[in-house]
Design an enzyme around this catalytic site. Structure first.
Site, PDB file in Angstrom:
ATOM      1  N   ARG A  51      34.518  27.499  57.089  1.00 23.61           N
ATOM      2  CA  ARG A  51      36.669  27.341  57.375  1.00 23.61           C
ATOM      3  C   ARG A  51      36.818  27.938  57.005  1.00 23.61           C
ATOM      4  O   ARG A  51      37.840  29.268  56.569  1.00 23.61           O
ATOM      5  CB  ARG A  51      37.223  26.222  57.591  1.00 23.61           C
ATOM      6  N   TYR A 103      57.263  38.989  73.541  1.00 29.35           N
ATOM      7  CA  TYR A 103      56.149  37.575  74.255  1.00 29.35           C
ATOM      8  C   TYR A 103      56.565  36.686  73.858  1.00 29.35           C
ATOM      9  O   TYR A 103      57.161  36.397  72.867  1.00 29.35           O
ATOM     10  CB  TYR A 103      54.632  38.338  74.023  1.00 29.35           C
ATOM     11  N   ASP A 175      52.783  44.200  67.252  1.00 28.19           N
ATOM     12  CA  ASP A 175      51.332  43.468  68.718  1.00 28.19           C
ATOM     13  C   ASP A 175      51.194  44.054  68.971  1.00 28.19           C
ATOM     14  O   ASP A 175      52.215  44.276  70.335  1.00 28.19           O
ATOM     15  CB  ASP A 175      52.362  42.162  69.350  1.00 28.19           C
ATOM     16  N   LYS A 200      42.496  38.506  75.458  1.00 28.38           N
ATOM     17  CA  LYS A 200      43.313  39.701  76.329  1.00 28.38           C
ATOM     18  C   LYS A 200      41.640  41.048  76.540  1.00 28.38           C
ATOM     19  O   LYS A 200      40.587  40.357  76.270  1.00 28.38           O
ATOM     20  CB  LYS A 200      44.131  40.630  76.298  1.00 28.38           C
TER      21      LYS A 200
HETATM   22  C1  LIG Z   1      48.322  36.494  74.513  1.00 31.38           C
HETATM   23  C2  LIG Z   1      49.328  37.756  73.581  1.00 31.38           C
HETATM   24  C3  LIG Z   1      49.837  36.978  73.056  1.00 31.38           C
HETATM   25  C4  LIG Z   1      49.659  35.505  72.129  1.00 31.38           C
HETATM   26  O1  LIG Z   1      48.437  35.062  72.187  1.00 31.38           O
HETATM   27  P1  LIG Z   1      47.429  33.340  72.649  1.00 31.38           P
HETATM   28  O2  LIG Z   1      46.026  34.587  72.178  1.00 31.38           O
HETATM   29  O3  LIG Z   1      47.262  33.564  73.394  1.00 31.38           O
HETATM   30  O4  LIG Z   1      47.298  33.014  71.757  1.00 31.38           O
HETATM   31  C5  LIG Z   1      50.968  37.320  71.903  1.00 31.38           C
HETATM   32  N1  LIG Z   1      51.500  38.533  72.401  1.00 31.38           N
HETATM   33  C6  LIG Z   1      50.943  39.109  73.564  1.00 31.38           C
HETATM   34  C7  LIG Z   1      51.770  40.820  73.636  1.00 31.38           C
HETATM   35  C8  LIG Z   1      50.189  38.355  73.960  1.00 31.38           C
HETATM   36  O5  LIG Z   1      49.552  39.193  75.355  1.00 31.38           O
END
Ligand SMILES: *Cc1c(COP(=O)(O)O)cnc(C)c1O
Length: 377
Positions: A51, A103, A175, A200
């Protein structure tokens, strides 16, 4: 060594650090949760308990920091866990400024969890920086940008926003999930932090969940994020870290092909009589096109479009696709289509006739033929 190499070279060698014990070219995933102490009670290799720190996770964090040009990185069990750690690192009663088009999970997180406890937030139109400036409050400590945004692909001018954030004494986090390196590198444009959902493009195969925060500076604020990661424990597990390293090896070529496919598809949709609007920053008439050209190396592989008709018509188009799969998420090798309004909360501002595409690696002719037949009357 890292600084002098191109990103493509770093990526091609992701996870390749010959194992000291065996010489194995690809490092194994270190699944062990615990590490041996020396007879004197010390931890000679620095690892104690997974951890706290883990060699595979460390390998991934080091690479991601270099990819974004930052000094430090912390990886988490999901993108939202990374977002949570960042918000938890803020001082109590801070104000967070987020885009209107963001998001929806981020807004949900603030609304359902953080406003009840310690933070306040408001939204602004981030495609117009005067709106952002007007929305700043004396206690604004974090400006949260997302560019291109989900699902409308709005573009925010990151250099100008970084300047604004400095002027008002707030940190800027971007982001950048929809435009990973080498396409976009927000720290070079002045951002303080970059957030990624590793789920992603970075892992890239729709089989890993993870998140990352990369910091321009390994300062006291980043140390707070690190403490939250290690103490609260929403860490990325070693096998997911290993799969992400494996995915990263092909990131540059995947993106190159996915962006090339997306350019063709966006042009096709823009000319289709059954489509009234295409949201894709690579089109010259997109309001953020010029800024996108300046701050991105390519325009990404996400496209949203509005069909001529209502939600029923949009759902019908999605129902007909055979190559595009109907699912949420993005960034995998397979192309996806999604009726976005039906996954977002009822108060969403997403147009009901909007479909979102994540463009994959299939042959472009198959993707075009599929959309063409799905859009037939
Ligand atoms: C998918 C996504 C997230 C969240 O990520 P997770 O891995 O699903 O928790 C945050 N911001 C954007 C732009 C995303 O496409």
């Amino acid at each position: 060594m890292y600084q002098s190499l191109h990103l493509e070279t770093l990526l091609a060698k992701a996870g390749c650090e010959p194992d000291l014990a065996t010489g194995a070219l690809v490092s194994p995933p270190y699944l062990s949760t615990t590490f041996e102490r020396a007879p004197d009670g010390s931890y000679p290799r620095g690892y104690l308990y997974s951890r706290h720190a883990n060699p595979t996770r460390h390998q991934l964090e080091t690479l991601l920091a270099h990819l974004e040009g930052g000094q430090a990185c912390a990886v988490f069990a999901s993108g939202m866990a990374a977002a949570t750690a960042l918000l938890q690192a803020l001082e109590v009663k801070s104000h967070v400024l987020i885009p209107k088009n963001v998001y929806y999970g981020v807004r949900n997180l603030l609304e359902k969890i953080f406003v009840k406890q310690v933070l306040s937030y408001t939204t602004a139109d981030f495609s117009d920086l005067e709106c952002v400036r007007a929305a700043v409050r004396p206690n604004t400590r974090l400006i949260w940008a997302e560019t291109p945004s989900n699902p409308l692909l709005q573009i925010t001018d990151l250099s100008a926003l970084a300047q604004l954030a400095r002027e008002v004494g707030a940190r800027l986090v971007v982001d950048s999930t929809w435009a990973p390196p080498p396409i976009q590198r927000p720290l070079e444009l002045g951002a303080d932090l970059v957030l990624h959902s590793l789920t992603k493009y970075l892992s890239g195969h729709s089989d890993v969940m993870g998140g990352a925060l990369i910091a321009q500076e390994a300062d006291a604020f980043f140390e707070r994020i690190r403490t939250i990661q290690q103490t609260a424990g929403a860490v990325l597990d070693p096998f997911s870290a290993w799969l992400t390293l494996r995915g990263l090896r092909t990131l540059a070529v995947r993106l190159r092909q996915q962006c090339a496919n997306a350019r063709v598809i966006a042009t096709f949709l823009a000319q289709h009589p059954g489509v009234i609007r295409v949201h894709y920053p690579g089109l010259p008439d997109h309001p953020g096109h010029e800024v996108a050209r300046r701050q991105m190396r390519d325009f990404g592989a996400m496209i949203s479009f509005e069909v001529a008709g209502d939600a029923t018509r949009a759902l019908k188009v999605a129902a007909r696709t055979r190559v595009f799969m109907r699912a949420t998420s993005l960034g995998g090798t397979e192309s996806l289509i999604e009726h976005r309004a039906s996954i977002e909360p009822p108060d969403t501002s997403t147009p009901p006739n909007l479909l979102r595409l994540s463009i994959g690696l299939e042959h472009i002719d198959d993707l075009l033929a599929d959309l063409s037949q799905a859009l037939e009357d």
